[in-house]
Design an enzyme around this catalytic site. Structure first.
Site, mmCIF file in Angstrom:
data_model
loop_
_atom_site.group_PDB
_atom_site.id
_atom_site.type_symbol
_atom_site.label_atom_id
_atom_site.label_comp_id
_atom_site.label_asym_id
_atom_site.label_seq_id
_atom_site.Cartn_x
_atom_site.Cartn_y
_atom_site.Cartn_z
ATOM 1 N N GLU A 99 0.836 -1.244 -0.070
ATOM 2 C CA GLU A 99 0.159 -0.102 0.163
ATOM 3 C C GLU A 99 0.992 1.321 -0.028
ATOM 4 O O GLU A 99 1.985 1.334 0.583
ATOM 5 C CB GLU A 99 -0.928 0.132 1.136
ATOM 6 C CG GLU A 99 -2.230 -0.520 1.190
ATOM 7 C CD GLU A 99 -3.137 0.348 0.570
ATOM 8 O OE1 GLU A 99 -2.652 1.116 -0.212
ATOM 9 O OE2 GLU A 99 -4.600 0.147 0.673
ATOM 10 N N ASP A 100 0.336 2.451 -0.397
ATOM 11 C CA ASP A 100 0.944 3.378 -0.471
ATOM 12 C C ASP A 100 0.967 4.244 0.917
ATOM 13 O O ASP A 100 1.848 4.504 1.526
ATOM 14 C CB ASP A 100 0.587 4.621 -1.517
ATOM 15 C CG ASP A 100 -1.015 4.723 -1.499
ATOM 16 O OD1 ASP A 100 -1.542 4.077 -0.806
ATOM 17 O OD2 ASP A 100 -1.432 5.520 -2.280
ATOM 18 N N ASP B 15 -4.338 4.900 6.211
ATOM 19 C CA ASP B 15 -5.164 6.004 6.891
ATOM 20 C C ASP B 15 -5.949 5.627 7.685
ATOM 21 O O ASP B 15 -5.442 5.194 8.988
ATOM 22 C CB ASP B 15 -5.651 6.831 5.789
ATOM 23 C CG ASP B 15 -6.255 8.358 6.478
ATOM 24 O OD1 ASP B 15 -6.257 8.376 7.782
ATOM 25 O OD2 ASP B 15 -6.611 8.929 5.837
ATOM 26 N N PHE C 11 -2.399 15.865 5.063
ATOM 27 C CA PHE C 11 -2.917 15.311 3.619
ATOM 28 C C PHE C 11 -1.581 15.459 2.862
ATOM 29 O O PHE C 11 -0.826 16.560 2.864
ATOM 30 C CB PHE C 11 -3.882 16.162 2.810
ATOM 31 C CG PHE C 11 -4.356 15.194 1.944
ATOM 32 C CD1 PHE C 11 -5.393 14.402 1.587
ATOM 33 C CD2 PHE C 11 -3.797 16.106 0.479
ATOM 34 C CE1 PHE C 11 -5.387 13.657 0.435
ATOM 35 C CE2 PHE C 11 -4.193 15.275 -0.693
ATOM 36 C CZ PHE C 11 -5.029 14.245 -0.950
ATOM 37 N N ARG D 36 0.679 12.572 -8.403
ATOM 38 C CA ARG D 36 1.311 11.154 -8.396
ATOM 39 C C ARG D 36 2.825 11.186 -8.732
ATOM 40 O O ARG D 36 3.576 10.215 -8.176
ATOM 41 C CB ARG D 36 0.562 10.240 -9.255
ATOM 42 C CG ARG D 36 -0.712 9.892 -8.530
ATOM 43 C CD ARG D 36 -1.318 8.557 -9.057
ATOM 44 N NE ARG D 36 -2.815 8.347 -9.027
ATOM 45 C CZ ARG D 36 -3.569 8.196 -8.023
ATOM 46 N NH1 ARG D 36 -2.723 7.771 -6.881
ATOM 47 N NH2 ARG D 36 -4.768 8.266 -7.843
#
Ligand code: IMP
Length: 181
Positions: free
Chosen positions: A106-107, A110, A159, A172
């Site tokens: 996963e990036d 959260d 964020f 990205r």
């Protein structure tokens, strides 16, 4: 030499340089070393969660020096019949992974809701064990029980964009990670 901007604008928002390239690469190397040690006899299947994890996965997997397979998935949720509620599906998971050690790549984790969906599907496939590798973790938001085995860097609730992560589809491609100001 190229210069890296400290402040960038994406659409209506400004972002500040937050995690430099070298720090990202060092965190990835640490996770890769641990995976190489812990999973050397497992022939793991890495499941890269698109879209966000593509850059992280490319850099991580170049440092993996044990035999492994790599697959790319997307999570889709749709409402089934009223009795079954929301159904989660992993698009792209075509191979048989029963009996295998699976590493979800996963990036960012959260709240953990995405991870929960993925693990929910994988648990029905008789896998041997599930490990989780993420570049970024937001420990203050993370509310689930699953262990994050290979976590690159912990951040606050802010964020971030770049290195695979997007704001409204943009950012990205940034080589470093930027935080919303
Ligand atoms: P979770 O389901 O709440 O853990 O969120 C996971 C997904 O939300 C990630 O795979 C990202 O696509 C997105 N996300 C969460 N935080 C950020 C962020 O700071 N920047 C960009 N995307 C984020």
């Amino acid at each position: 030499m190229f210069s890296v901007s400290e402040i960038i604008t994406i659409k209506d928002k400004k972002f500040k340089r937050f995690i430099p390239h070298e720090q990202i690469q060092a965190a990835i190397q640490k996770s890769a070393d641990l995976i190489n040690r812990e999973l050397k006899n497992e022939l793991p299947v890495f499941l890269v969660v698109l879209n966000g994890a593509f850059i992280f996965a490319a850099d991580l997997l170049k440092e993996i020096n044990i035999p492994c397979e790599i697959s790319f998935i997307k999570v889709a949720s749709y409402h089934g019949t009223s009795s079954s509620g929301t159904v989660n599906e992993l698009i792209g998971l075509t191979e048989d992974i029963s009996g295998r050690t699976v590493v979800i790549v996963e990036d960012i984790v959260d709240t953990g809701i995405t991870l929960e969906k993925i693990i929910g599907v994988l648990n029905k496939k008789n896998v041997k064990q599930i490990k989780v590798a993420t570049l970024l973790l937001k420990p203050r938001s993370y509310k689930k029980e699953f262990k994050i085995n290979y976590s690159g860097l912990s951040i606050g609730d802010e964020f971030v964009v770049g290195y695979g992560l997007d704001y409204d589809g943009l950012g990205r491609n940034l080589k470093e990670i930027y935080v919303l100001v």
